[in-house]
Write an enzyme that holds these catalytic residues in place. Structure first.
Site, PDB file in Angstrom:
ATOM      1  N   LYS A 202      18.051 -67.591  13.121  1.00  0.00           N
ATOM      2  CA  LYS A 202      17.804 -66.681  14.240  1.00  0.00           C
ATOM      3  C   LYS A 202      17.627 -65.242  13.800  1.00  0.00           C
ATOM      4  O   LYS A 202      18.330 -64.769  12.907  1.00  0.00           O
ATOM      5  CB  LYS A 202      18.971 -66.731  15.210  1.00  0.00           C
ATOM      6  CG  LYS A 202      19.107 -68.057  15.893  1.00  0.00           C
ATOM      7  CD  LYS A 202      20.300 -68.016  16.806  1.00  0.00           C
ATOM      8  CE  LYS A 202      20.351 -69.280  17.646  1.00  0.00           C
ATOM      9  NZ  LYS A 202      21.561 -69.306  18.453  1.00  0.00           N
ATOM     10  N   GLY A 358      25.183 -67.894   1.512  1.00  0.00           N
ATOM     11  CA  GLY A 358      24.845 -68.792   2.621  1.00  0.00           C
ATOM     12  C   GLY A 358      23.930 -69.938   2.226  1.00  0.00           C
ATOM     13  O   GLY A 358      23.998 -70.445   1.109  1.00  0.00           O
TER      14      GLY A 358
HETATM   15  N1  LIG Z   1      11.984 -73.261  11.639  1.00  0.00           N
HETATM   16  C1  LIG Z   1      13.268 -73.479  11.845  1.00  0.00           C
HETATM   17  N2  LIG Z   1      13.715 -73.959  13.019  1.00  0.00           N
HETATM   18  C2  LIG Z   1      15.024 -74.186  13.211  1.00  0.00           C
HETATM   19  N3  LIG Z   1      15.998 -73.941  12.293  1.00  0.00           N
HETATM   20  C3  LIG Z   1      15.590 -73.467  11.117  1.00  0.00           C
HETATM   21  C4  LIG Z   1      14.238 -73.190  10.823  1.00  0.00           C
HETATM   22  N4  LIG Z   1      14.140 -72.721   9.572  1.00  0.00           N
HETATM   23  C5  LIG Z   1      15.392 -72.690   9.086  1.00  0.00           C
HETATM   24  N5  LIG Z   1      16.270 -73.145   9.995  1.00  0.00           N
HETATM   25  C6  LIG Z   1      17.715 -73.351   9.822  1.00  0.00           C
HETATM   26  O1  LIG Z   1      18.383 -72.149   9.551  1.00  0.00           O
HETATM   27  C7  LIG Z   1      19.653 -72.501   9.035  1.00  0.00           C
HETATM   28  C8  LIG Z   1      20.182 -71.380   8.182  1.00  0.00           C
HETATM   29  O2  LIG Z   1      20.263 -70.227   8.975  1.00  0.00           O
HETATM   30  P1  LIG Z   1      21.337 -69.104   8.712  1.00  0.00           P
HETATM   31  O3  LIG Z   1      20.924 -67.935   9.521  1.00  0.00           O
HETATM   32  O4  LIG Z   1      22.708 -69.652   8.915  1.00  0.00           O
HETATM   33  O5  LIG Z   1      21.028 -68.850   7.164  1.00  0.00           O
HETATM   34  P2  LIG Z   1      21.841 -68.206   6.008  1.00  0.00           P
HETATM   35  O6  LIG Z   1      21.813 -66.739   6.197  1.00  0.00           O
HETATM   36  O7  LIG Z   1      21.326 -68.716   4.717  1.00  0.00           O
HETATM   37  O8  LIG Z   1      23.317 -68.698   6.123  1.00  0.00           O
HETATM   38  P3  LIG Z   1      24.670 -67.854   6.308  1.00  0.00           P
HETATM   39  O9  LIG Z   1      24.661 -67.392   7.749  1.00  0.00           O
HETATM   40  O10 LIG Z   1      25.710 -68.883   5.994  1.00  0.00           O
HETATM   41  O11 LIG Z   1      24.619 -66.703   5.331  1.00  0.00           O
HETATM   42  C9  LIG Z   1      19.458 -73.780   8.258  1.00  0.00           C
HETATM   43  O12 LIG Z   1      20.404 -74.730   8.706  1.00  0.00           O
HETATM   44  C10 LIG Z   1      18.027 -74.183   8.593  1.00  0.00           C
HETATM   45  O13 LIG Z   1      17.895 -75.552   8.918  1.00  0.00           O
END
Ligand SMILES: Nc1ncnc2c1ncn2[C@@H]1O[C@H](COP(=O)(O)OP(=O)(O)OP(=O)(O)O)[C@@H](O)[C@H]1O
Ligand SMILES: O=C(O)[C@H](O)COP(=O)(O)O
Length: 401
Positions: A202, A358
């Site tokens: 997001k 993450g």
């Molecule tokens: N196009 C998409 N539609 C839906 N979900 C998605 C999409 N692309 C990536 N994701 C999801 O986003 C998630 C990771 O998002 P997040 O914001 O938590 O990332 P991060 O920053 O790496 O993690 P953290 O918040 O632990 O640091 C993954 O589980 C992935 O499946």
């Protein structure tokens, strides 16, 4: 507030025969049989502990595990002991508590070079409340304090912040120092051109990071679920892709901000779409402006991979946070894996590559490229906060260098 980087150095401290309280982050994932499934954080603590062992310190390790409400056996730190002992080459003693008489006795009996691991500090609600009395009890166990728990440095808790008021010197361990050198160093004084890749689910959880990085980077690449909010803000139809309707205005203003700052902001030009959110979904590649109703974007497409890879070739520093697609499903992991491979290749040519915690770390590890990167952060929330330009309470509390 400026992000602090120059913290007191462990190498300056005289530790022989001293009781050293080392806050580590052993908050590791466990399976249903309480077996450690990823030992990265355990391995990351080793250099500091070994250094102290070799210099005859008496080492008291403290950590949290999970978010227990009171004493909860499944959140005991006991499952960490076998791997920790193996890595250190000594029998790490497990205490049955984190404060109190029994713990004091174990510490009194600890030989020079010996290591005791305290039980989960979060078994006391006073830990997260940063209760001064609890902090004082922790402090009374030792002669000096070392914080090596980068992953928990964004929490102002008794064992990360409060304890430093009662225990001096309070210095950074080697992992903490390395994380600060890379994450603060790269962002405040990067070798240019400097690129950031931001993905994940997001835009709302990455606003702070994007805004802060827009002040510093030359290139900003966006991927993951957040791109559909940007597409919709530009008038594209996005089918049933993930969209945050209340962030359309924000997406537009971030695009404008990038333009006014002269930052080259790259959004994927094509996407891999799916007919459902599942590993076995039907999929096809379409241009960003061509997502049909009923389909959702789950990865970046091949043209985007090519464009992003090309743009990264000119850079000297790259920071990556958040996957490019739903990499947990093999079919939609292609974009994330391609970016991981590109960064690994560029590392080999002298580009500084930093993976900021993450899910992007999980993705890089999944494809076996972790050891190719310049730095892989052990902190999720902590590295995000640093990239947002925030100061971490666990770092601020340490002595100045
Ligand atoms: N196009 C998409 N539609 C839906 N979900 C998605 C999409 N692309 C990536 N994701 C999801 O986003 C998630 C990771 O998002 P997040 O914001 O938590 O990332 P991060 O920053 O790496 O993690 P953290 O918040 O632990 O640091 C993954 O589980 C992935 O499946
Ligand atoms: O895994 C983490 O991000 C750290 O260990 C901090 O844990 P917390 O989010 O439960 O405070």
């Amino acid at each position: 507030m400026a992000t602090k980087r120059n913290v007191g150095d462990l190498k300056e401290a005289d530790v022989k025969g001293k009781r050293v309280f080392v806050r580590v982050d052993l908050n590791v994932p466990l399976d249903e049989n309480l077996k450690v499934t990823d030992d990265t954080r355990i391995r990351a603590t080793v250099p500091t502990i070994k250094y102290l062992m070799e210099r005859g310190a008496r080492i008291i390790l403290a950590s949290h595990l999970g978010r227990p409400k009171g004493v909860t056996p499944k959140y005991s730190l006991k499952p960490v002991v076998p791997r920790l002992s193996e890595l250190l080459g000594v029998n790490v003693e497990m205490a049955n508590d984190s404060i109190g008489e029994e713990v004091e006795k174990s510490i009194a009996a600890l030989p020079n070079g010996g290591v005791v691991l305290l039980e989960n500090v979060r078994f006391y609600k006073e830990e997260e409340k940063n209760d001064p009395e609890f902090a004082k009890k922790l402090a009374s166990l030792a002669d000096l304090y070392v914080n090596d728990a980068f992953g928990t440095a964004h929490r102002a808790h008794a064992s990360t912040e409060g304890v430093t008021k009662f225990l001096k010197p309070s210095v950074a361990g080697f992992l903490m120092q390395k994380e600060l050198d890379y994450l603060v160093g790269a962002v405040t004084n990067p070798k240019k051109p400097f690129a950031a890749i931001v993905g994940g689910s997001k835009v709302s959880s990455k606003i702070g990071v994007i805004e802060s990085l827009l002040e510093k980077v030359d290139i900003l690449i966006l991927g993951g679920g957040m791109i559909f909010t940007f597409y919709k803000a530009q008038g594209y139809s996005v089918g049933s892709s993930l969209v945050e309707e209340d962030k359309l205005g924000l997406a537009t203003s971030l695009l404008e901000k990038a333009k006014s700052k002269g930052v080259s902001l790259l959004l994927p030009t094509d996407v891999v779409i799916a007919d459902k959110f599942a590993a076995d979904a039907d999929s096809k590649i379409v241009p960003a402006s061509g997502i049909p109703d009923g389909w959702m974007g789950l990865d970046i497409g091949p043209d985007s991979i090519k464009t992003f890879s090309g743009a990264l070739e000119s850079t000297k520093t790259i920071i990556w946070n958040g996957p490019m697609g739903v990499f947990e499903f093999e079919k939609f992991a292609v974009g994330t894996e391609a970016i991981a491979k590109k960064l690994a290749d560029l590392s080999g040519t002298g580009v500084t590559t930093i993976i900021g915690g993450g899910d992007s770390v999980a993705a890089v590890e999944k494809v076996g490229l972790a050891d190719k990167m310049s730095h892989i952060s052990t902190g999720g929330g902590a590295s995000l906060e640093l990239l947002e330009g925030k100061s971490l309470p666990g770092v601020l509390a340490l002595d100045d260098a």
